[in-house]
Design an enzyme around this catalytic site. Structure first.
Site, PDB file in Angstrom:
ATOM      1  N   CYS A 114     -21.281 -45.060 -18.942  1.00  0.00           N
ATOM      2  CA  CYS A 114     -20.815 -43.980 -19.839  1.00  0.00           C
ATOM      3  C   CYS A 114     -19.960 -44.489 -20.987  1.00  0.00           C
ATOM      4  CB  CYS A 114     -20.018 -42.955 -19.057  1.00  0.00           C
ATOM      5  SG  CYS A 114     -20.887 -42.409 -17.595  1.00  0.00           S
ATOM      6  N   HIS A 276     -17.132 -38.247 -24.115  1.00  0.00           N
ATOM      7  CA  HIS A 276     -18.350 -38.444 -23.325  1.00  0.00           C
ATOM      8  C   HIS A 276     -18.744 -37.105 -22.704  1.00  0.00           C
ATOM      9  CE1 HIS A 276     -21.170 -39.651 -20.376  1.00  0.00           C
ATOM     10  NE2 HIS A 276     -20.329 -39.610 -19.351  1.00  0.00           N
ATOM     11  N   ASN A 306     -25.856 -34.890 -19.238  1.00  0.00           N
ATOM     12  CA  ASN A 306     -25.099 -36.134 -19.378  1.00  0.00           C
ATOM     13  C   ASN A 306     -26.093 -37.268 -19.659  1.00  0.00           C
ATOM     14  OD1 ASN A 306     -23.693 -38.517 -18.911  1.00  0.00           O
ATOM     15  ND2 ASN A 306     -22.566 -37.726 -17.155  1.00  0.00           N
TER      16      ASN A 306
HETATM   17  O1  UT7 Z   1     -20.850 -39.565 -16.617  1.00  0.00           O
HETATM   18  C1  UT7 Z   1     -20.249 -40.287 -15.615  1.00  0.00           C
HETATM   19  C2  UT7 Z   1     -19.074 -39.646 -15.153  1.00  0.00           C
HETATM   20  N1  UT7 Z   1     -19.420 -38.522 -14.297  1.00  0.00           N
HETATM   21  C3  UT7 Z   1     -18.622 -37.499 -14.278  1.00  0.00           C
HETATM   22  O2  UT7 Z   1     -17.649 -37.461 -14.970  1.00  0.00           O
HETATM   23  C4  UT7 Z   1     -18.949 -36.419 -13.285  1.00  0.00           C
HETATM   24  C5  UT7 Z   1     -17.688 -35.799 -12.799  1.00  0.00           C
HETATM   25  N2  UT7 Z   1     -17.900 -34.819 -11.721  1.00  0.00           N
HETATM   26  C6  UT7 Z   1     -18.495 -33.623 -11.910  1.00  0.00           C
HETATM   27  O3  UT7 Z   1     -18.918 -33.327 -12.999  1.00  0.00           O
HETATM   28  C7  UT7 Z   1     -18.527 -32.656 -10.758  1.00  0.00           C
HETATM   29  O4  UT7 Z   1     -17.815 -33.187  -9.676  1.00  0.00           O
HETATM   30  C8  UT7 Z   1     -19.958 -32.286 -10.294  1.00  0.00           C
HETATM   31  C9  UT7 Z   1     -20.629 -31.418 -11.335  1.00  0.00           C
HETATM   32  C10 UT7 Z   1     -20.773 -33.536 -10.031  1.00  0.00           C
HETATM   33  C11 UT7 Z   1     -19.916 -31.493  -8.990  1.00  0.00           C
HETATM   34  O5  UT7 Z   1     -19.132 -30.352  -9.182  1.00  0.00           O
HETATM   35  P1  UT7 Z   1     -17.953 -30.014  -8.152  1.00  0.00           P
HETATM   36  O6  UT7 Z   1     -17.382 -28.750  -8.611  1.00  0.00           O
HETATM   37  O7  UT7 Z   1     -17.035 -31.197  -8.082  1.00  0.00           O
HETATM   38  O8  UT7 Z   1     -18.740 -29.798  -6.819  1.00  0.00           O
HETATM   39  P2  UT7 Z   1     -18.591 -30.594  -5.427  1.00  0.00           P
HETATM   40  O9  UT7 Z   1     -19.186 -31.947  -5.521  1.00  0.00           O
HETATM   41  O10 UT7 Z   1     -17.185 -30.456  -4.937  1.00  0.00           O
HETATM   42  O11 UT7 Z   1     -19.514 -29.709  -4.497  1.00  0.00           O
HETATM   43  C12 UT7 Z   1     -19.174 -28.327  -4.216  1.00  0.00           C
HETATM   44  C13 UT7 Z   1     -20.343 -27.734  -3.435  1.00  0.00           C
HETATM   45  C14 UT7 Z   1     -20.789 -28.577  -2.265  1.00  0.00           C
HETATM   46  O12 UT7 Z   1     -21.180 -27.715  -1.222  1.00  0.00           O
HETATM   47  P3  UT7 Z   1     -20.192 -27.380   0.002  1.00  0.00           P
HETATM   48  O13 UT7 Z   1     -19.897 -28.714   0.659  1.00  0.00           O
HETATM   49  O14 UT7 Z   1     -18.967 -26.773  -0.623  1.00  0.00           O
HETATM   50  O15 UT7 Z   1     -20.985 -26.448   0.836  1.00  0.00           O
HETATM   51  C15 UT7 Z   1     -22.017 -29.299  -2.772  1.00  0.00           C
HETATM   52  O16 UT7 Z   1     -22.919 -29.633  -1.763  1.00  0.00           O
HETATM   53  O17 UT7 Z   1     -21.476 -27.608  -4.274  1.00  0.00           O
HETATM   54  C16 UT7 Z   1     -22.612 -28.229  -3.655  1.00  0.00           C
HETATM   55  N3  UT7 Z   1     -23.471 -28.759  -4.703  1.00  0.00           N
HETATM   56  C17 UT7 Z   1     -24.439 -28.005  -5.287  1.00  0.00           C
HETATM   57  N4  UT7 Z   1     -24.811 -26.738  -5.104  1.00  0.00           N
HETATM   58  C18 UT7 Z   1     -25.811 -26.278  -5.862  1.00  0.00           C
HETATM   59  C19 UT7 Z   1     -23.482 -29.986  -5.257  1.00  0.00           C
HETATM   60  N5  UT7 Z   1     -24.427 -30.061  -6.203  1.00  0.00           N
HETATM   61  C20 UT7 Z   1     -25.028 -28.853  -6.227  1.00  0.00           C
HETATM   62  C21 UT7 Z   1     -26.070 -28.311  -7.006  1.00  0.00           C
HETATM   63  N6  UT7 Z   1     -26.424 -27.026  -6.784  1.00  0.00           N
HETATM   64  N7  UT7 Z   1     -26.720 -29.017  -7.945  1.00  0.00           N
END
Ligand code: UT7
Length: 349
Positions: A114, A276, A306
């Protein structure tokens, strides 16, 4: 010493638009979840068997070269940033040298994910300031869609990433006061595996037992790729999203402040911050914590997702094309990602 300006900028995105709704047909996800958590509405996917990281980068480069008012024959150095190279080796820089018919100039590949474009800008700036080169082509390009896990297992990663490319031509500034004021680069490898694609790889599991390959029967068998990896489908990117998010919202503002402090400037002096495009919520949080006014942070993640090394120049290009970046503006670029690596580049446009 002369400063470095961005003399030309161009971008290329594949035609194919992939909506959130399309992804719901492949995995357990929803448009609501993706938009609420990331701000992404759609992304582009490259045309399989036709478009690659190098070919898209070359298309973006053609536009940047034309806008810089030069020809391909004037390019005297190439820097190519990507995490999805056409070949494991050689890098995409030489492929672009071939596609564009460049002279036998140096070609360097940057593997900083990134923050690759920010690192590339910094490298180019050093070469131009010292007078070594006069027209550096810097490209950021990715084809994530060829290697994502489109099952529910990979949904936290696959819904975020998109394909695309952007390029700039960097030259010595023709005017005093214009150009790159400073660049600031950082890394912290303690969390290298938090956002990574370890396999296939040469690591043998020495950094992390979880990824230790089984010992092949043949003592000279490949430790890079084997049947076990293929059977387990253990060759996709891995990300602990929350851990990355928490670091990104701290480290990007830090890098911006470092740039401002070094140049005796304040947050209010910034005309446009181009962060980014990792997650719209990250950009909004940075805007809020830094107290940047309305319209001072540019985002286009909604349309492209992204695009890793392409994300900063793709956003900068659109900002410039839509008149949000004008001569004399103070523009700051910032990125954070896998490694972790992060940084900023502050410039007077
Ligand atoms: O470019 C490189 C740098 N990358 C970044 O900066 C990414 C930074 N992180 C993020 O953008 C976020 O953490 C994500 C978008 C990847 C994830 O969002 P989040 O709000 O942090 O979600 P989470 O990982 O805490 O997951 C929350 C819930 C989980 O379910 P449970 O365990 O609460 O039942 C995941 O399994 O959301 C679930 N989940 C999804 N649900 C529907 C994860 N991905 C998905 C999805 N659709 N695509």
């Amino acid at each position: 010493m002369s400063k470095t300006i961005i003399a030309g900028i161009g971008s290329y995105v594949p035609e194919r638009v992939v909506t959130n709704e399309e992804l719901t047909r492949l995995m357990d996800t929803s448009d609501e979840w993706i938009q609420a958590r990331t701000g992404i509405e759609e992304r582009r996917y490259a045309k399989r068997f036709e478009e690659t990281t190098a070919t898209m980068g070359a298309e973006a480069a053609k536009i940047a070269i034309e806008r810089a008012g030069i020809t391909a024959a004037d390019i005297d150095f190439v820097i190519f940033a990507t995490l999805s190279p056409d070949y494991y080796f050689p890098g995409c820089g030489v492929l672009v040298q071939r596609i564009l018919g460049l002279k036998e100039v140096g070609a360097l590949d940057v593997r900083n994910q990134c923050s690759g474009f920010i690192y590339g800008i910094s490298i180019a700036d050093q070469f131009i300031k010292t007078g070594m080169y006069k027209n550096i082509l810097l490209i950021g390009s990715e084809t994530h869609s060829y290697a994502l896990d489109f099952s529910t297992r990979g949904r936290n990663v696959s819904v975020i990433f998109g394909d695309g490319a952007a390029a700039v031509v960097l030259q010595p500034s023709p005017e005093d006061g214009r150009g790159i004021l400073s660049t600031h680069l950082h890394s912290d490898g303690h969390n290298a595996e938090i956002l990574s694609m370890p396999n296939p790889g040469f690591h043998c599991g020495v950094h992390n037992e979880q990824w230790k390959p089984s010992v092949p029967e043949n003592p000279y068998g490949s430790l890079f790729i084997n049947q076990e990896l293929l059977d387990k489908e253990d060759f996709y990117p891995y990300m602990d999203g929350q851990a990355v998010f928490k670091k990104a919202v701290v480290k990007m503002p830090e890098a911006v402040m470092e740039a401002l402090n070094q140049n005796g400037l304040a947050v209010d002096d910034i005309d446009l911050l181009v962060p980014h495009q990792a997650n719209l919520r990250i950009s909004q949080m940075i805007q809020q914590t830094m107290g940047l006014g309305e319209g001072k942070v540019f985002n286009n993640i909604q349309k492209y997702g992204n695009t890793t090394a392409a994300s900063v120049p793709l956003a900068l290009c659109e900002a410039w094309e839509t008149g949000k970046v004008n001569k004399g503006d103070l523009v700051c670029l910032a990125a954070f990602g896998s490694g972790f690596t992060w940084g900023s580049a502050l410039m007077r446009w």
